[in-house]
Design an enzyme around this catalytic site. Sequence first.
Site, short mmCIF file in Angstrom:
data_model
loop_
_atom_site.label_atom_id
_atom_site.label_comp_id
_atom_site.label_asym_id
_atom_site.label_seq_id
_atom_site.Cartn_x
_atom_site.Cartn_y
_atom_site.Cartn_z
N GLY B 238 0.82 -1.20 0.00
CA GLY B 238 0.00 0.00 0.00
C GLY B 238 0.86 1.25 0.00
O GLY B 238 0.70 2.13 -0.82
N THR B 470 3.06 -6.95 5.04
CA THR B 470 4.00 -6.73 6.12
C THR B 470 4.17 -7.94 7.02
O THR B 470 5.17 -8.08 7.70
CB THR B 470 3.50 -5.57 6.99
OG1 THR B 470 2.11 -5.81 7.26
CG2 THR B 470 3.63 -4.25 6.28
N GLY B 511 -0.02 -0.45 12.91
CA GLY B 511 -0.63 -1.75 12.72
C GLY B 511 -0.20 -2.79 13.74
O GLY B 511 -1.03 -3.30 14.52
N ILE B 606 10.52 -6.77 19.19
CA ILE B 606 10.49 -7.25 17.81
C ILE B 606 9.71 -8.55 17.77
O ILE B 606 10.11 -9.57 18.32
CB ILE B 606 11.93 -7.44 17.26
CG1 ILE B 606 12.69 -6.10 17.30
CG2 ILE B 606 11.90 -8.01 15.84
CD1 ILE B 606 12.03 -4.96 16.54
N ASN B 608 8.75 -10.53 15.27
CA ASN B 608 9.30 -11.58 14.42
C ASN B 608 10.47 -10.98 13.65
O ASN B 608 10.26 -10.19 12.73
CB ASN B 608 8.21 -12.08 13.46
CG ASN B 608 8.71 -13.16 12.52
OD1 ASN B 608 9.91 -13.25 12.22
ND2 ASN B 608 7.80 -13.98 12.03
N PRO B 609 11.69 -11.32 14.03
CA PRO B 609 12.85 -10.68 13.40
C PRO B 609 12.85 -10.82 11.88
O PRO B 609 13.35 -9.94 11.18
CB PRO B 609 14.03 -11.45 14.00
CG PRO B 609 13.53 -11.95 15.31
CD PRO B 609 12.07 -12.23 15.11
N GLN B 615 10.73 -5.53 6.69
CA GLN B 615 10.23 -4.15 6.73
C GLN B 615 11.36 -3.14 6.62
O GLN B 615 11.26 -2.16 5.90
CB GLN B 615 9.48 -3.90 8.05
CG GLN B 615 8.08 -4.45 8.06
CD GLN B 615 7.22 -3.76 7.03
OE1 GLN B 615 6.99 -2.56 7.11
NE2 GLN B 615 6.79 -4.49 6.05
N LYS B 678 6.57 -1.27 19.36
CA LYS B 678 6.54 0.03 18.67
C LYS B 678 6.56 -0.21 17.16
O LYS B 678 6.97 -1.28 16.71
CB LYS B 678 7.76 0.85 19.06
CG LYS B 678 7.70 1.44 20.46
CD LYS B 678 8.98 2.17 20.71
CE LYS B 678 8.93 3.01 21.97
NZ LYS B 678 10.20 3.75 22.13
N GLU B 682 7.81 2.41 9.13
CA GLU B 682 8.21 3.69 8.57
C GLU B 682 9.54 4.19 9.13
O GLU B 682 10.17 5.05 8.54
CB GLU B 682 7.09 4.72 8.80
CG GLU B 682 5.86 4.29 8.03
CD GLU B 682 4.67 5.15 8.27
OE1 GLU B 682 4.23 5.21 9.43
OE2 GLU B 682 4.18 5.77 7.32
#
Lengths: 328, 725
Positions: B238, B470, B511, B606, B608-609, B615, B678, B682
């Site tokens: 997206g 993602t 998300g 984290i 899932n590394p 990402q 967190k 982005e």
Amino acid sequence: MRPFTYTGTTNRNEALKAFTTTSHYLSGGTNLVDLMKEHVEQPDQLIYVKNLQYNGISKNKDGSYTIGAMRSNADTANHKDIRLYYPLLSMAMLSAATAQIRNMATNGGNLLQRTRCPYFFETSMPCNKREPESGCGALNGVNDQHAIFGYSDNCIATHPSDMCVALAAIGATVEVQKVDGGSRKIDLEDFHRLPGDKPEKDSNLEPGELITHIHLAKPELSNHYAYVKIRERSSYAFALVSVAAGFQIEDEKISKIGLAMGGVAHKPWKLIEAEEFLLGKKPIESNFGKAAELAMKDAKPFEGNRYKVPMGKNAIVRALMQANNIGE
Amino acid sequence: MKTKNATGVGNAIDRVEGHLKVTGEATYASEFKVENKAYGQGINSTIAKGEIIGIDTSEAEKLKGVLKIITYKNAEKLKTFDKERPVLATDSIAPVLQSNKVHYYGEYVGFVVAETFEQAQYAASLVKLKYKEDATARFILGQNKDKAYNPSEESDHKRGNLKKGFSEADAIIEQTYNTPIEHQHPMELHATISSWNNGKVLVYASQQIVEDAVISISGTFQIPKKDVRVVAKYVGGGFGSKLNVERHLIMAVMASKMVGRPVQATVTRSQMFTNTGLRQSNIQVVKLGAKKTGELTGLLHETLAYTSTTQEFQEPCGSMSKMMYNVANAAVSERLVPLNLQQPFSMRAPGEATGSFALECAMDELAWKLKIDPVQFRIKNDTQEDLSQEKPFSSRLLVECLTIGADEFGWNKRQQKPRANKKGNWLIGYGVSAAARAAPFNETHAKVLLNLTNDTVTATLQMDATDIGTGSYTILAQTVSDCFNVPLEQVVVELGDSDFPITPGSGGSWGAASYCNGAKSACDNAIAGLKKNRNVPKDEDVSIAELLKMNQITSYESQSLAKPDSEFEKHSIFSFGANFTEVWVDKDTAMYKIKRMVNVGSAGKILNPKTAYGQVIGGLTMGAGMVIAEQTKVEPNFGNFITRSFADYHVPVNLDMANVDVIFLPEEDKIANQMGIKGIGELGITSVAASIANAIFNATGKRMRDLPITPEKLLMAEVEDGVTV
Ligand SMILES: Cc1cc2nc3c(=O)[nH]c(=O)nc-3n(C[C@H](O)[C@H](O)[C@H](O)COP(=O)(O)OP(=O)(O)OC[C@H]3O[C@@H](n4cnc5c(N)ncnc54)[C@H](O)[C@@H]3O)c2cc1C
Ligand code: SF4
């Protein structure tokens, strides 16, 4: 896409017979089909010619080679004799597009690929090449990718091919079949044309003429060669400026040379003055620099493409230096 | 949360939906099997401003298969804007074909419905429109600075006394940074299949936020929300372009009603340039002052951007400048100029991606002027308080990111002087930048259904969350697996349907944190409910299967929600990071390669590394794209985009890119939310462009303040004063 008829054949005469003025030969389709989707090309008929038997690579008596027009760019560039005897051609061809496109694209289609001028692609824009008399959008618009040599007020587009730049440096003739059955040979230098007052015409082919072969000049530039292509990313981009350079050295002097530039004119741009200057001279950076000055002295850039002059000089010197170092 | 099993939260497991995707079984919007569907194709205007004064559909109508041609003349009446240039939001209405006015080149002026996609496309090209062009159209931001206005008083930020701040400085830099229009270009084209049934509409769509799509569709058609169902099971990327409802969708919904059949509309790649959003161009002025010793004394960041003539949007370029450094005197503002170009909206890290380029390049410029190491300069100005909100950070490991990154990268080998590191034809440079991105957490609802068969519990999670590529399916499965301590195979995750509980959707890096906490609350609620029924003490360790048995039931349903608490409100909550880049620039061709990048992030837990790494790599590549080549060029006389396909809109290729090291610092920020998560999506793109541009300066001595940094620009640029060539 506009409807059209499709004629597939493995027979040359059938292909020629099927030709009408609103037909196009279809080969790899990597350029033609894109342009049809954009409604830039609107043929009524496609005649598929890739299956005609012109896909060989053969050695001639004098040591030169002939390559088939329907052979893919990838299979040509990777052929062992081409790599050995025409490494400059191979290098230039492999710098083009992507592996996938090179697998589809053919040598004949490459010669006839059309400009990437953005106005040419957008049918609502003025463009004399697409629609004669409609004006040239690029002239007072975005012209950063455009010509610095040989243009006219009617069109300032460039020829985008890498292969053709190497061919211009090496020397080649294009063999074509005429619709009436005869054939003729066209020197590569006369194959593409400058826009003049007929920018809609990219080449000197007559309607219906089918390219069958490209005859390469004798392989005399295979010791010192380089293709330098400056572009906005490391692959899958057209040249901003490119230089094909090949030469031979005898007694520490340049005895034979071919030099041509891409991205600067409506056709592959031979650097004749620079070639003449370098013949008989030592292959050293100062001479290369002088040759580059000579090559670029008549450049007339636009607002958007001033950079092509210094970039062109640098590319010429770099190509010659790289070519010189290769033999060592 | 303790990781109880090898597939739970924190483990680098493969994507649970991976197999479906690589085998083509994951259904994207245009792939749902819908009987009897027709195809719609939008017609784009070929002028930038004016009126339609004639429409000739005769040729198109003659074509076989054409069912309907919709223009403003016969379109259904929709809700239109009730004020001039309303702000574009993720749930805004999207009126289309409501008048004969044209506001930008490429705007939809018609929609053709036909039996096949090909027929619709061809027919669309045959509709002839006559226009009356308005010559007052404006396209170029830099030439229309005088038309700037202030979109919102609240967005201006001022603190301290800027004049005084700059008067105390030993060194000041003031520079202008330009960023071009960019396009999101997710791999999956925007697409929809819409069908009406008994006054209700079902819309398969590629949307990031299902609930907002429902609001937008119901608002545009003025129908109750309950009559709209939106399904977005899989979304092929997206990057902001699918946050809101775009107009092909509205036209498909309208057309489906008019032809009485389901209508599919897939935009073309070239319409992805003209009709599905973009990042606006910005002109940013940054002025920084600092003491000899490196303390910042003043910061000014002014942004000028364009918006369309019909709606308003401003990406907040100053957001990072407001909170990043310990500078008492600051002023940050944003202004807009309306132009006859497509309406801009969010693109990955709206504001941060572009704003960080200006701020972090300016920091490098000032560090060089002061002859202070740019890593040390940033450390010196670290702050544990967000001075713009006057709140402490919930956690801020920026200094750690910088020092660990510098170590890992070998920053100590950097030559402070530009052009000092050479190899053959290459000029080698090192660059650094710091990054911060807000880590939002929004109210999220979720439902779990437990099912017991033969001692085996299956847990099905339902929420209207989306997976935009993602890895939402995966991290949610991991969360549920952890909560119930059941293996991953016993977890089913169902997303992307407006019939499911409401979530904030995917976007803005909210998300993962929102979804997982929402899911956890539904799971915890289920366990608590089952325990309560049987008076089992809260902290007693009983398996979920056991609990169901004790309750003598084989199925159980629980719904709950998670939302920010008062601690969240009392803090400023951000993810932080540092980027280190090594670039090799060819001294003659001005082509360059990004040789190496080290990215260190502190982004909470984290989950899932593997997906997190994906990402960040994606973010770094997109950030590199901002520098290497991405730009949408505006034709100055006609206002169309002359970059109109992937052949001329350049994104980086593998050869351009680096060896990338991504390091996540261990962190669990319990103030941010219960699970300590967190955002990360982005953070990865933020400040990347600056670290590359700073490396290019270190290599060449040239300050490149206009993105992208193409060979033609780099070659023509002058070396900065004070740099020896
Ligand atoms: C995204 C993209 C990037 C590219 N990048 C590069 C690049 O970097 N450098 C580069 O050099 N090229 C590049 N290309 C262009 C590519 O090399 C050409 O599209 C290709 O060579 C054309 O060959 P084809 O066989 O596909 O031609 P087609 O598309 O089949 O035909 C092209 C034209 O030639 C005519 N034709 C074809 N064969 C014959 C024949 N035997 N006789 C007479 N007429 C014939 C057709 O009628 C048509 O008009 C790129 C193309 C794309 C799409
Ligand atoms: S340069 Fe040539 S191809 Fe481009 S707009 Fe002008 S006429 Fe057309």
